[in-house]
Design a protein around this motif. Structure first.
Motif, PDB file in Angstrom:
ATOM      1  N   SER A 471       0.863  -1.183   0.000  1.00 26.16           N
ATOM      2  CA  SER A 471       0.000   0.000   0.000  1.00 26.16           C
ATOM      3  C   SER A 471       0.893   1.224   0.000  1.00 26.16           C
ATOM      4  N   ARG A 472       0.304   2.346  -0.328  1.00 24.40           N
ATOM      5  CA  ARG A 472       1.099   3.574  -0.351  1.00 24.40           C
ATOM      6  C   ARG A 472       1.563   3.951   1.050  1.00 24.40           C
ATOM      7  N   MET A 473       0.744   3.711   2.046  1.00 26.11           N
ATOM      8  CA  MET A 473       1.140   4.010   3.417  1.00 26.11           C
ATOM      9  C   MET A 473       2.359   3.191   3.811  1.00 26.11           C
ATOM     10  N   GLU A 474       2.393   1.920   3.428  1.00 22.32           N
ATOM     11  CA  GLU A 474       3.558   1.089   3.728  1.00 22.32           C
ATOM     12  C   GLU A 474       4.797   1.620   3.010  1.00 22.32           C
ATOM     13  N   ALA A 475       4.635   2.072   1.758  1.00 11.62           N
ATOM     14  CA  ALA A 475       5.765   2.609   1.012  1.00 11.62           C
ATOM     15  C   ALA A 475       6.324   3.855   1.691  1.00 11.62           C
ATOM     16  N   ILE A 476       5.440   4.713   2.203  1.00 11.94           N
ATOM     17  CA  ILE A 476       5.890   5.919   2.910  1.00 11.94           C
ATOM     18  C   ILE A 476       6.664   5.534   4.173  1.00 11.94           C
ATOM     19  N   GLU A 477       6.184   4.539   4.914  1.00  7.97           N
ATOM     20  CA  GLU A 477       6.874   4.101   6.131  1.00  7.97           C
ATOM     21  C   GLU A 477       8.255   3.539   5.818  1.00  7.97           C
ATOM     22  N   LEU A 478       8.363   2.754   4.724  1.00  8.30           N
ATOM     23  CA  LEU A 478       9.663   2.203   4.343  1.00  8.30           C
ATOM     24  C   LEU A 478      10.615   3.306   3.893  1.00  8.30           C
ATOM     25  N   ALA A 479      10.086   4.332   3.219  1.00 15.37           N
ATOM     26  CA  ALA A 479      10.927   5.450   2.794  1.00 15.37           C
ATOM     27  C   ALA A 479      11.440   6.229   3.995  1.00 15.37           C
ATOM     28  N   GLU A 480      10.589   6.401   5.010  1.00 14.65           N
ATOM     29  CA  GLU A 480      11.014   7.123   6.218  1.00 14.65           C
ATOM     30  C   GLU A 480      12.131   6.399   6.948  1.00 14.65           C
ATOM     31  N   GLU A 481      12.173   5.081   6.834  1.00 17.76           N
ATOM     32  CA  GLU A 481      13.237   4.314   7.487  1.00 17.76           C
ATOM     33  C   GLU A 481      14.598   4.570   6.867  1.00 17.76           C
ATOM     34  N   MET A 482      14.627   5.162   5.654  1.00 13.74           N
ATOM     35  CA  MET A 482      15.906   5.455   5.010  1.00 13.74           C
ATOM     36  C   MET A 482      16.523   6.767   5.486  1.00 13.74           C
ATOM     37  N   GLN A 483      15.777   7.572   6.217  1.00 17.33           N
ATOM     38  CA  GLN A 483      16.246   8.893   6.637  1.00 17.33           C
ATOM     39  C   GLN A 483      17.628   8.859   7.300  1.00 17.33           C
ATOM     40  N   PRO A 484      17.917   7.925   8.213  1.00 15.88           N
ATOM     41  CA  PRO A 484      19.236   7.925   8.869  1.00 15.88           C
ATOM     42  C   PRO A 484      20.412   7.731   7.902  1.00 15.88           C
ATOM     43  N   LYS A 485      20.179   7.198   6.725  1.00 15.60           N
ATOM     44  CA  LYS A 485      21.261   6.961   5.772  1.00 15.60           C
ATOM     45  C   LYS A 485      21.624   8.204   4.966  1.00 15.60           C
ATOM     46  N   PHE A 486      20.837   9.265   5.097  1.00 19.27           N
ATOM     47  CA  PHE A 486      21.084  10.469   4.327  1.00 19.27           C
ATOM     48  C   PHE A 486      22.006  11.411   5.098  1.00 19.27           C
ATOM     49  N   PRO A 487      23.024  11.948   4.418  1.00 16.01           N
ATOM     50  CA  PRO A 487      23.896  12.927   5.072  1.00 16.01           C
ATOM     51  C   PRO A 487      23.137  14.220   5.362  1.00 16.01           C
ATOM     52  N   GLN A 488      23.698  15.052   6.243  1.00 18.20           N
ATOM     53  CA  GLN A 488      23.006  16.267   6.658  1.00 18.20           C
ATOM     54  C   GLN A 488      22.797  17.250   5.511  1.00 18.20           C
ATOM     55  N   ASN A 489      23.680  17.221   4.520  1.00 17.32           N
ATOM     56  CA  ASN A 489      23.566  18.186   3.418  1.00 17.32           C
ATOM     57  C   ASN A 489      22.596  17.735   2.331  1.00 17.32           C
ATOM     58  N   THR A 490      21.954  16.575   2.490  1.00 19.75           N
ATOM     59  CA  THR A 490      20.992  16.065   1.508  1.00 19.75           C
ATOM     60  C   THR A 490      19.624  15.942   2.136  1.00 19.75           C
TER      61      THR A 490
END
Length: 495
Positions: A471-490
């Motif tokens: 579902s789209r809600m599940e996709a949004i939750e999985l995308a939010e889990e990637m946040q820690p992998k992003f550097p501060q300038n991105t």
């Protein structure tokens, strides 16, 4: 010639003559006591509509649609006939939202408006109606557009996505002899024909007198086979050809051409003298050729600044190369490309790392947008156009110019995460990554699972065993889990 002043009305600067000229038959009234240069009455009050001449009012009304013009005709006796002299848009669209106007009613409506409309020139003439028969009455509508010297003409007769060209554009002889068209077409700036069949000779003769034509679209013409555009079109900037399945050859030698769009079969293309060509959009079988045989297209591809590729499932029999085949020097260096957009079909969980090879081939690339249309069906694997690239085969390099990345069709499967993580590694200057979770996969996957249960496709063991959103809600939750992998300038944006 008297000088002109401009009156600002509704945000539009309307040119008016201080002499308060009148139309033939006395249709215009004088603007008594109004200073047209300031828009004020002698007593300092603001000008109201009833103070304005018919000439100014018709210029204002030309910004309205036909439906809006119809409403103005009931305001007063004076306004009843003003719309008939508006030089703006004559737009006839049978597709009124989701409801389509009855064919006979639509035909009667168009004929009625054309009978009443008396302006000698119009800016645009547009007809959109579903037609799957010869419909010779459209000849008359086209002749009216030419008689009124429309700068922009659009005839869109598309009945459905699979049927093309039921109507044939009239020959010039027919236009001149049967419908009384007298002048050449030096007034035309834009011509768009959708599901209008036009023969080579008719098109050649028609374009020969379109000296200021800037935009040409031919879609769904079953009669067009050879298109040769040369510098007889010195102003042409935009060219689009789509779904002309009988076309065999296109020759282009137009120095002014800026953008080109093509969707169709692999045909013979000849590009000569196109120094300003900077944007190309490709789809269909020819798009496949552009990527799998890239060196055949270097005569024009290396100068591009914007490139859009809609990659289908494999449509023609071409050997699927292994990943090494796509390494430099196979892929040319698109040294001027700043924007790249790719739409691709893939299987859930299949690697997307091949697209990092495209990024490597574009050293000045600033924005990269990719939309992935996923399927669960494993039997479509042989039809996936591009090779699967492993993490060990993915290129490692530093791209200093890539600032913006957008991944559409995101499902949160491991291949999505792997692709984004690799982009973060090779593009240290990346400022923003947008993850778009909207797609048709959720609906289609539900239908596919139903077919699996019914044993129409295969058994459940053939479904991907990786994690992916249902579902789209599940996709949004999985995308939010990637946040820690992003550097501060991105910055990560999830929609």
């Amino acid at each position: 010639m008297p000088s002109q002043s401009h009156l600002l009305l509704f945000g539009v600067a309307v040119p008016v003559s201080p002499m308060n000229s009148t139309l033939r038959n006395g249709i215009y009234r004088r603007t008594e006591g109004v200073d047209v240069s300031s828009g004020k009455r002698p007593d300092g009050a603001d000008t109201v509509l009833e103070d304005l001449s018919d000439e100014i009012l018709t210029q204002i009304l030309s910004r309205l649609t036909l439906k809006e013009l119809g409403r103005t005709s009931v305001l007063s006796h004076r306004w009843r006939n003003l719309w008939k002299f508006t030089p703006g848009r004559l737009e006839f669209d049978a597709r009124d939202g989701e409801v389509e106007i009855d064919r006979r009613r639509f035909k009667a409506w168009v004929n009625h408006i054309l009978t009443l409309h008396q302006a000698q020139q119009v800016d645009s003439f547009i007809v959109r109606v579903r037609v799957n028969w010869r419909a010779c009455f459209i000849d008359k509508w086209i002749s009216e557009a030419l008689k009124k010297k429309a700068k922009n003409i659009e005839i869109d007769l598309s009945p459905n996505p699979t049927f093309h060209g039921g109507y044939a554009f009239p020959s010039l002889h027919k236009l001149f002899q049967s419908y009384g068209v007298r002048s050449a077409f030096g007034f035309l700036k834009s011509l768009k024909l959708v599901d209008v069949g036009i023969r080579d000779e008719t098109l050649r003769c028609f374009l020969a007198s379109c000296m200021i034509l800037e935009s040409l679209t031919i879609c769904g013409s079953r009669f067009t086979k050879n298109l040769n555009l040369v510098d007889q079109l010195p102003k042409l900037k935009h060219l689009e050809i789509a779904c002309c399945y009988n076309m065999r050859r296109v020759g282009i030698s137009v120095e002014s051409l800026v953008s080109f769009t093509y969707n169709g079969p692999i045909i013979d293309f000849s590009f000569k003298k196109v120094p300003n060509l900077s944007e190309i959009t490709l789809a269909g079988k020819f798009c496949q050729s552009f990527l799998l045989d890239a060196n055949k297209h270097v005569s024009y591809s290396l100068q591009l600044e914007r490139l859009k590729l809609d990659l289908p499932f494999k449509l023609v029999e071409m050997p699927l190369r292994d990943a090494a085949y796509y390494d430099s020097p196979y892929l040319p260096q698109y040294s001027n490309l700043k924007y790249l957009e790719v739409t691709a079909m893939s299987i859930v969980g299949r690697s997307l790392l091949f697209f990092t090879k495209l990024v490597e081939a574009c050293p000045l690339l600033r924005k990269f947008r990719i939309e992935v249309k996923y399927t669960l069906c494993p039997k479509l694997e042989p039809a996936v156009l591009l090779p699967e690239t492993s993490a060990s085969d993915a290129p490692i390099f530093q791209h200093e110019n890539l600032k913006l990345v957008e991944l559409a069709g995101y499902l949160g499967c491991p291949s999505d995460e792997e692709f984004l993580t690799h982009l973060l590694k090779i593009a240290p200057s990346l400022e923003m990554v947008t993850i778009d979770t909207e797609n048709d996969f959720y609906r289609l996957s539900t239908e596919y699972n139903f077919l699996v249960v019914q044993s129409w496709f295969s058994d459940e063991s053939e479904l991907p065993d990786c994690v992916y959103a249902m579902s789209r809600m599940e996709a949004i939750e999985l995308a939010e889990e990637m946040q820690p992998k992003f550097p501060q300038n991105t910055q990560l944006v999830i929609i």
